[in-house]
Each structure stands twice: as C-alpha cells, then as structure tokens.
Design a protein around this motif. Structure first.
Motif, short mmCIF file in Angstrom:
data_model
loop_
_atom_site.label_atom_id
_atom_site.label_comp_id
_atom_site.label_asym_id
_atom_site.label_seq_id
_atom_site.Cartn_x
_atom_site.Cartn_y
_atom_site.Cartn_z
N ARG A 239 -28.94 -31.62 -41.03
CA ARG A 239 -29.96 -30.59 -40.79
C ARG A 239 -29.43 -29.17 -40.98
N VAL A 240 -28.20 -28.90 -40.55
CA VAL A 240 -27.71 -27.52 -40.58
C VAL A 240 -26.56 -27.29 -41.55
N GLY A 241 -26.01 -28.36 -42.13
CA GLY A 241 -24.92 -28.21 -43.09
C GLY A 241 -23.57 -28.00 -42.41
N TYR A 242 -22.55 -27.92 -43.23
CA TYR A 242 -21.19 -27.74 -42.71
C TYR A 242 -20.94 -26.26 -42.38
N PRO A 243 -20.14 -26.00 -41.36
CA PRO A 243 -19.85 -24.60 -41.00
C PRO A 243 -18.79 -23.99 -41.91
N ASP A 244 -18.79 -22.67 -41.96
CA ASP A 244 -17.73 -21.97 -42.67
C ASP A 244 -16.46 -21.96 -41.82
N PRO A 245 -15.30 -21.86 -42.44
CA PRO A 245 -14.05 -21.76 -41.67
C PRO A 245 -14.02 -20.50 -40.82
N ARG A 246 -13.27 -20.56 -39.74
CA ARG A 246 -13.02 -19.39 -38.90
C ARG A 246 -11.51 -19.21 -38.85
N ILE A 247 -11.03 -18.20 -39.53
CA ILE A 247 -9.58 -18.05 -39.71
C ILE A 247 -9.12 -16.67 -39.29
N ARG A 248 -8.04 -16.63 -38.53
CA ARG A 248 -7.42 -15.38 -38.13
C ARG A 248 -5.95 -15.40 -38.54
N GLU A 249 -5.36 -14.21 -38.55
CA GLU A 249 -3.95 -14.11 -38.91
C GLU A 249 -3.07 -14.76 -37.85
N ARG A 250 -2.03 -15.43 -38.31
CA ARG A 250 -1.06 -16.02 -37.40
C ARG A 250 -0.11 -14.93 -36.92
N GLY A 251 0.20 -14.92 -35.64
CA GLY A 251 1.17 -13.97 -35.13
C GLY A 251 0.69 -13.21 -33.91
N TRP A 252 1.59 -12.43 -33.35
CA TRP A 252 1.33 -11.79 -32.07
C TRP A 252 0.25 -10.72 -32.16
N LEU A 253 0.09 -10.10 -33.35
CA LEU A 253 -0.90 -9.05 -33.49
C LEU A 253 -2.32 -9.57 -33.27
N THR A 254 -2.56 -10.84 -33.58
CA THR A 254 -3.89 -11.41 -33.33
C THR A 254 -4.18 -11.45 -31.84
N LEU A 255 -3.17 -11.77 -31.03
CA LEU A 255 -3.40 -11.78 -29.59
C LEU A 255 -3.48 -10.36 -29.03
N LEU A 256 -2.78 -9.42 -29.66
CA LEU A 256 -2.96 -8.03 -29.25
C LEU A 256 -4.39 -7.59 -29.53
#
Length: 210
Positions: A33-50
């Motif tokens: 009914r709704v299809g497959y979702p797009d990926p959700r991607i963030r950069e690996r590393g400490w800056l992502t948590l900052l």
C-alpha cells in the motif's frame, strides 16, 4: 553524502522488509500500500552526536543557526580539543546553554581520551548503546538512532520512539498505540531485520494510505 555515511541502504531495507514480510501478512500488505521507505543516513562519527545535542529541544532552524556559529568559532572540522578549549561565554554566544555545554564537553572529553572510538564501537549492539550512553545528554533513543542511521546496524529497534509505536500500530491494525514493552515484544520474531522495519514504521506514520 560523505564516505563515512554507512546507514542501511535502500537495497538492505528492501531485503530486510521482504524477509519479514514473508512471515508477516500485515507487513507485506502495508508495503504493497505505501511502498518501500527511503534510506535514512547520517555521517558516522562524533560530530553527528554533537549535532544531536545541539538540536535537542529546539527547532531545525535554530539548531542550524547554532551549528553555523560553532563552525565559525571552532572551524569546520570542530576538533574535540577546540571545543574543550573554548570558553563558556564563547560557547554561550553560539547559542549553547550551560546544560548543552556540559553535554558537548562530556562527548568531547570521551572522544579525546579515546574512551569512545567511533571507528571501533563494540560489535554487540547493547554494548555499543551502553558505551554511547556514557555521554551526558545521550540516552538510549539517541544511541539507537545513531547506530541505525550512521552505522546501518540491521537489528536496531528503537521501541521507545513514539512514531515507531504509532507506525507499528497502524501497520498491524492495532486499536491503540502499543507501549514500549509491547513494541519490543511484537518485533521479537523480526530479528535480525528490525532496523528495516523501524525505518518502515516511520514511513507509515501519518501516511494517509494506511
């Protein structure tokens, strides 16, 4: 997207959902009914948590403004040592409250001391979550989101996420939103592909096709 972005790919999400869908008619019907979702991607590393810390309890626009000021103050690479060397007033001038400065310094201290190595987090998901939640201001949900979006770990299941709960309730046709305990129980049989299902529940949340 940088070379360190290693979240679940579109193919991995599709494969995981197809595997679960073979044993879950409700999930298979929802995919149709709704299809497959797009990926959700963030950069690996400490800056992502900052970025996660900066963005807590503020709008996207406000977080972007603070981030821009931090880059101007500390440099684009924002080395942990540069933030640790910055004064309270300088960081406050960028928009970081006392509490968020404490969180940011906790993160930078652990990275600088190599107590957390983002290029070598434990392979076991629970051990990795335990290591990340040593950082002040980073709870289980933030750690799970990091491991799913930045490392592409296939079996992360953020059962405490309200949108995951609501999306799961919709795709399973439940009368009420399941709580965290039930959300965990309902997904047990979907191991080791729960990460793909989590991304799909966000796709289902507020989707008018369901």
């Amino acid at each position: 997207m940088g070379q360190n972005a290693v979240g679940l790919s579109a193919a991995a999400i599709r494969d995981g959902l197809d595997h679960v869908g073979r044993h879950s008619p409700e999930l298979a019907a929802a995919i149709t009914r709704v299809g497959y979702p797009d990926p959700r991607i963030r950069e690996r590393g400490w800056l992502t948590l900052l970025r996660t810390i900066v963005g807590q309890q503020v709008s996207v626009a406000a977080a972007a403004s603070v981030w821009g000021k931090l880059e101007a103050l500390l440099g684009a690479d924002m080395a942990p040592g540069a933030l640790l060397a910055a004064s309270f007033d300088d960081l406050r001038g960028c928009g970081l409250s006392r509490q968020k400065q404490g969180y940011a310094r906790s993160l930078c201290e652990l990275v600088a001391a190599e107590a957390i190595r983002f290029d070598a987090l434990p392979a076991d998901d629970e051990e990795a979550i335990a290591q990340l939640t040593q950082i002040k201001g980073i709870g289980r949900w933030s750690a799970e989101i990091y491991l799913l979006f930045a490392e592409g770990r296939p079996d992360i299941w953020p059962a405490g996420d309200l949108a995951v709960q609501a999306g799961l309730g919709k795709l399973l046709g439940l009368e009420t939103r399941p709580d965290e305990r039930l959300t965990r129980e309902l997904a047990e049989s979907w191991r080791p592909h729960r990460g793909a299902v989590a991304i799909f529940t966000w796709h289902c949340y507020n989707n008018p096709a369901l």
